[in-house]
Motif scaffolding. Sequence first.
Motif, mmCIF file in Angstrom:
data_model
loop_
_atom_site.group_PDB
_atom_site.id
_atom_site.type_symbol
_atom_site.label_atom_id
_atom_site.label_comp_id
_atom_site.label_asym_id
_atom_site.label_seq_id
_atom_site.Cartn_x
_atom_site.Cartn_y
_atom_site.Cartn_z
ATOM 1 N N ILE A 1 11.375 -4.869 9.948
ATOM 2 C CA ILE A 1 11.280 -6.004 10.878
ATOM 3 C C ILE A 1 11.215 -7.312 10.099
ATOM 4 O O ILE A 1 11.879 -8.293 10.447
ATOM 5 N N VAL A 2 10.431 -7.308 9.008
ATOM 6 C CA VAL A 2 10.308 -8.519 8.184
ATOM 7 C C VAL A 2 11.670 -8.937 7.632
ATOM 8 O O VAL A 2 11.991 -10.121 7.550
ATOM 9 N N ALA A 3 12.497 -7.933 7.294
ATOM 10 C CA ALA A 3 13.796 -8.241 6.677
ATOM 11 C C ALA A 3 14.869 -8.595 7.701
ATOM 12 O O ALA A 3 15.952 -9.046 7.326
ATOM 13 N N GLY B 1 0.819 -1.211 0.000
ATOM 14 C CA GLY B 1 0.000 0.000 0.000
ATOM 15 C C GLY B 1 0.850 1.258 0.000
ATOM 16 O O GLY B 1 2.069 1.195 -0.188
ATOM 17 N N LYS B 2 0.207 2.380 0.241
ATOM 18 C CA LYS B 2 0.926 3.662 0.219
ATOM 19 C C LYS B 2 2.013 3.693 1.288
ATOM 20 O O LYS B 2 1.844 3.151 2.368
ATOM 21 N N THR B 3 3.146 4.322 0.953
ATOM 22 C CA THR B 3 4.260 4.370 1.886
ATOM 23 C C THR B 3 3.897 5.151 3.146
ATOM 24 O O THR B 3 3.341 6.241 3.059
ATOM 25 N N SER B 4 4.166 4.552 4.290
ATOM 26 C CA SER B 4 4.020 5.273 5.548
ATOM 27 C C SER B 4 5.148 4.804 6.448
ATOM 28 O O SER B 4 5.755 3.769 6.182
ATOM 29 N N ARG C 1 4.687 1.330 7.726
ATOM 30 C CA ARG C 1 4.976 0.286 6.732
ATOM 31 C C ARG C 1 6.478 0.066 6.601
ATOM 32 O O ARG C 1 6.943 -1.068 6.505
ATOM 33 N N VAL C 2 7.223 1.174 6.608
ATOM 34 C CA VAL C 2 8.680 1.048 6.487
ATOM 35 C C VAL C 2 9.230 0.269 7.687
ATOM 36 O O VAL C 2 10.079 -0.619 7.542
ATOM 37 N N ALA C 3 8.696 0.591 8.879
ATOM 38 C CA ALA C 3 9.168 -0.094 10.088
ATOM 39 C C ALA C 3 8.867 -1.592 10.018
ATOM 40 O O ALA C 3 9.731 -2.428 10.309
#
Lengths: 228, 255
Positions: A51-53, A39-42, A45-47
Amino acid sequence: MLGLNPADWQAIEVTLKLCLYTTIFLLLIATPLAWWLSGKTSSLRVAIQAIVALPLVLPPTVLGFYLLMAMGPRGLLGSSLESIGLTHLAFSFEGILVASVLYSLPFAVQPLLESFNNLGRRPVEVASALGAGPVDRFFTVILPLCKGGYVIAATLTFAHTLGEFGVILMLGGSIPGETKVLSVLIYDYAQSMNYDAAHRLSLILLVFSFLVLFTVYGFSRRFQVVRV
Amino acid sequence: MKHRALLSARLSLLLLGSFLLGTATAENFTIVAASDLRYALDEIVAAYIAEHPEHQPSVIYGSSGQFHAQISNGAPYDLYFSADIVYPQMLHEAGLTADEPAIYALGRIVLWSANRDASTLHLSDLVRDDIRRIAIAQPEHAPYGQRAQEALEATGIWSTVQPKLVFGENIAHAAQMAESGAADIGIIALSLALFPTMTAQGYHLIDADLHAPLTQAYVITRYGQGKPGVLDFSRYMESDTAHTIMQRYGFAMPE
């Protein structure tokens, strides 16, 4: 066959079971996660993406150590399971399954995220406007269009779980038939200088991993990650 | 400004010089040791360095079998402490040692638990349903694991408890599994159960007749041959200081 003994077959069975379950669970978890991330960058979302990476950069010992602490009878997860009459997760197949799902998370999320980004929101919005429900939209629009992304996510997850070692060594307790996977068995063979046995299994893993990756690259060449 | 820069350049040269001199005189060598020695050998090494600051030994702990495999493959270790004399003996026969292996202690195994009083338990209690996970070292390459297996076999409960077993890569790993409470009980080295943070829990000493003796031996490897520090440290193992520390950790000296 192949000169393998029952212990080898048992480890192969545990390993394949772990890889299969991890892949199924991860595709189920990664689909909504990657969709939301696309979705749109926020900054949230970046955080979450960071964490996923994390498993890409963290040593497996960090994940293994914290999971052992959390899943054991004194950990938050372990003690809550014990308090409702279940068994804690340290040294169990369920425990290494949870660990594998976390450990391979980026390998499932990244390819899906990439194909969802390429797909964009438009096809889904059109389907929605034509009256398709969420389940329908997923199976008739997203899945066929992002097939390449799914194939790559599934294969990479499967292959990465195949190569898991440190986390399972710390968390699994090498129980034959339950947590003793191929990588740990090979390690034990090498430690006890049973080089013939270590060599047989290593060669099988090597060939198998090559075939898996060969398939992935074959696919990503044939389809782009998204076929629109 | 220029003056200050010159001064700091001189200072760093001076520091570099003393550092180089320091490393030139101190002799570094590497000890690999079975992990039942983790606490005892740390103390011995600290006492040794206090008396002989010119030598700087560093210690790596693991399983005896693992180090045997590594040394056989050319690992740069100077001194090898094994929980079972079989491994250094094999190295000696393969011509990979400077000398004959020297016996330094007999090891013992105990029952230890983080959440129960192990001193009231016996090996036969391990079949009980409330004991769900039992940690032992990997019998394939860790002598303490082999002896644990022998003791369980001698008690006649090996096949009954086998589904409950979890395996540590070495005896310290098995002890950690028990210490974390994730394994209800561990069959671990007496020397680890005697460590201050573990000893409050109590332990049950397993009858030595139930297993082959854990004859522990060290050997100077071919790689460590001719290094004065290595020889010096191996002599220090015979000193009263070393003996006292070893006894405090429950290592009986061979007769």
